[in-house]
Design an enzyme around this catalytic site. Structure first.
Site, PDB file in Angstrom:
ATOM      1  CB  SER A 221      14.184  36.711  73.433  1.00  0.00           C
ATOM      2  OG  SER A 221      14.187  37.850  74.251  1.00  0.00           O
ATOM      3  CD  GLU A 353      21.945  38.121  72.911  1.00  0.00           C
ATOM      4  OE1 GLU A 353      20.970  38.742  72.454  1.00  0.00           O
ATOM      5  OE2 GLU A 353      22.055  36.887  72.826  1.00  0.00           O
ATOM      6  CG  HIS A 466      17.809  40.167  71.744  1.00  0.00           C
ATOM      7  ND1 HIS A 466      18.285  39.135  72.518  1.00  0.00           N
ATOM      8  CD2 HIS A 466      16.467  40.200  71.958  1.00  0.00           C
ATOM      9  CE1 HIS A 466      17.280  38.572  73.171  1.00  0.00           C
ATOM     10  NE2 HIS A 466      16.169  39.195  72.838  1.00  0.00           N
TER      11      HIS A 466
END
Length: 561
Positions: A221, A353, A466
């Site tokens: 991330s 995601e 994610h």
């Protein structure tokens, strides 16, 4: 302690033959550090663990909004056996992110402090010999406003793959990225902390059995974005030799901006400072206590979007900025000029995601909102500044993704896919192509698996959310136990891929599915219950968005927040 991974912490001398007879003490340039030995069940070689090793001076007082300085030396043996505080952040959100992502079996109670420039080291090396093992330096995620080192236990990766794992911290939020856009506070302090940690690794890691000539940086991330920024930054040249970006690159929407002056002025005003000049803002904010800056942080409502007022006044992140130091130019320009650190590079995304964790944390789209194409268009227009989308492109995108269905749940899924493509999918492919075209070895993956550790609140339809790959990369199925053989094998495979890459700049190895290089054929690996090769990840989406965004003036989305 779980059955699968009984972790034995040896706080006294070892009695078993072949084990060290005393606790590990290692020399650093600043002074000696004391660690502890930890063993994973089934492995005879213990890992020496050092927690909270300082790599820079505490960034307090005049060092707030300033480059990190080398740590002061000490003359005693420093006890580095307990977790350091995480960098200042919203403590509630920080604890939530930790509990969602950690590979620990138990949830640990976190502490936060502005004095946070520390790193954790996990080394399986025999410290009585001169081992030179590959070094893997993890940069945590959290939107540059949340997260910390101690969420990620490097024990399983270090033990299984015989690598030195270093987990670093860096200043976050206002403390890490406040920028007036001039010499008074250029910003990117958090990235300068990352560079300082890499310098520390170069200077010291050989004493921990690591090879300073074989350093891999990897992150997820905002950590993946940080890795990508360091790949593009002249400051990080020769400080690392391979790189892995998981679900985040320097083109990730919202995390890199050309100018953040409007945000600096808002921070000043919310803090009760005058925003007339850069000098006055910086002087006033340096006088604030850590608690006062935390109060400002909470008032900024980071990680959320104001969909009722003027969304341009809503700041979910305090982003990386074009500072002329870490980033001499915008990432797009550096990529186009092919003038960056062309190290072997793995770039990957997850299948969904924007599946659950990010929409939930950002309350975007609002959970109670019934979505039709008109509502979706309005919603995207209110966040177009964050997604770097020109407003005129939004109806075209909504028409393509939502496909005229009346089912609000289906519409929501398609909107989440659209946002996932814009923020993660498309930028990751563009960065990979740029890296490949500069002549560097590049690999891509898409992670397609739902971990058993997923929150019970996450819908069962979300696969590859994610952050989901972190459990496998850090061996959570081994450390936490209670999972299937399939999930344990997936974790072992991913750790092997990552460590092979750290060793050789190539993830392939005996007994593993073949991972093709990302060349003109654009082969990549789909990683999941079935792991297989595929081609042209997000090719159609990249073509669609590239054509659509061609109507947008270059960098228009970067000129302001």
């Amino acid at each position: 302690m779980c059955l699968y991974a009984l972790i034995l912490v040896f706080l006294a001398a070892f009695t078993a033959g072949g084990h060290p007879s005393s606790l590990p003490v290692v020399d650093t340039l600043q002074g000696k550090v004391l660690g502890k030995y930890v063993s994973l069940e089934g492995f005879t070689q213990p890992v020496a663990v050092f927690l909270g090793v300082p790599f820079a001076k505490p960034p307090l007082g005049s060092l707030r909004f300033a480059p990190p300085q080398p740590a002061e030396p000490w003359s005693f043996v420093k006890n580095t056996t307990s977790y350091p505080p995480m960098c200042s952040q919203d403590p509630v959100a920080g604890q939530i992110v930790n509990d969602l992502l950690t590979n620990w079996e138990e949830n640990i109670s976190l502490q936060f402090s502005e004095d946070c420039l520390y790193l954790n080291i996990y080394t399986p090396a025999d410290l009585t010999k001169r081992d030179r093992l590959p070094v893997m330096v993890w940069i945590h995620g959290g939107g540059l406003v949340l997260g910390g080192a101690s969420t990620y236990d490097g024990l399983a990766l270090s033990t299984h793959e015989n690598v030195v794992v270093v987990v670093i911290q860096y200043r976050l939020g206002i403390w890490g990225f406040f920028s007036t856009g001039d010499e008074h506070s250029r910003g990117n302090w958090g990235h300068l902390d990352q560079v300082a940690a890499l310098h520390w690794v170069q200077d010291n890691i050989d004493n921990f059995g690591g090879d300073p000539g074989s350093v891999t940086i990897f992150g997820e991330s905002a950590g993946g974005e940080s890795v990508s920024v360091l790949v593009l930054s002249p400051l990080a040249k020769n400080l690392f030799h391979k790189a892995i970006s998981e679900s985040g690159v320097a083109l990730t929407a919202g995390l890199v901006k050309k100018n953040t002056r409007p945000l600096a002025e808002k921070i000043a005003v919310v803090s009760g400072c005058k925003s007339t000049t850069s000098a006055s803002m910086v002087h006033c904010l340096r006088q604030k206590t850590e608690e006062e800056l935390l109060e400002t942080t909470l008032k900024l409502n980071l990680f959320s979007l104001d969909l009722h007022g003027d969304s341009r006044q809503s700041y979910p992140f305090v982003p990386t900025v074009l500072d002329g130091v870490v980033l001499p130019k915008m990432p797009e320009e550096i990529l186009a000029e092919k003038d960056f650190n062309t190290v072997p590079y793995i770039v990957g995304i997850n299948k969904q995601e924007f599946g659950w964790i990010l929409p939930t944390m950002m309350n975007y789209p609002p959970s109670d909102m019934k979505l039709d194409p008109m509502t979706a268009t309005s919603l995207l227009k209110k966040s177009s500044f964050l997604l770097n989308l020109p407003e005129e492109a939004i109806p075209v995108a909504v028409e393509k993704y939502l496909r005229h269905t009346d089912d609000p749940d289906r519409n929501k899924d398609q909107l989440l896919e659209l946002i996932g493509d814009v923020i993660f999918g498309v930028p990751s492919v563009i960065v990979s192509r740029g890296h490949r075209d500069a002549g560097a070895r590049t690999y891509m993956y898409e992670f397609q698996y739902r971990p058993s550790f997923s929150s019970k609140m996450k819908p069962s339809t979300v696969v590859g959310d994610h952050g989901d790959e972190i459990y496998s990369v850090f061996g959570a199925p081994i450390l936490r136990g209670g999972t299937s053989k399939e999930e344990i094998n997936l974790s072992k495979m991913m750790m092997k891929f990552w460590a092979n890459f750290a060793r050789n700049g190539n993830p392939n190895g005996q007994g593993l599915p073949h991972w093709p290089e990302y060349d003109q054929k654009e082969g990549y690996l789909q990683i999941g219950a079935t792991t297989q090769q595929a081609q042209k990840l997000k090719e159609k989406e990249v073509a669609f968005w590239s054509e659509l965004l061609a109507m947008k003036p270059l960098h228009a989305g970067h000129t302001e927040l």
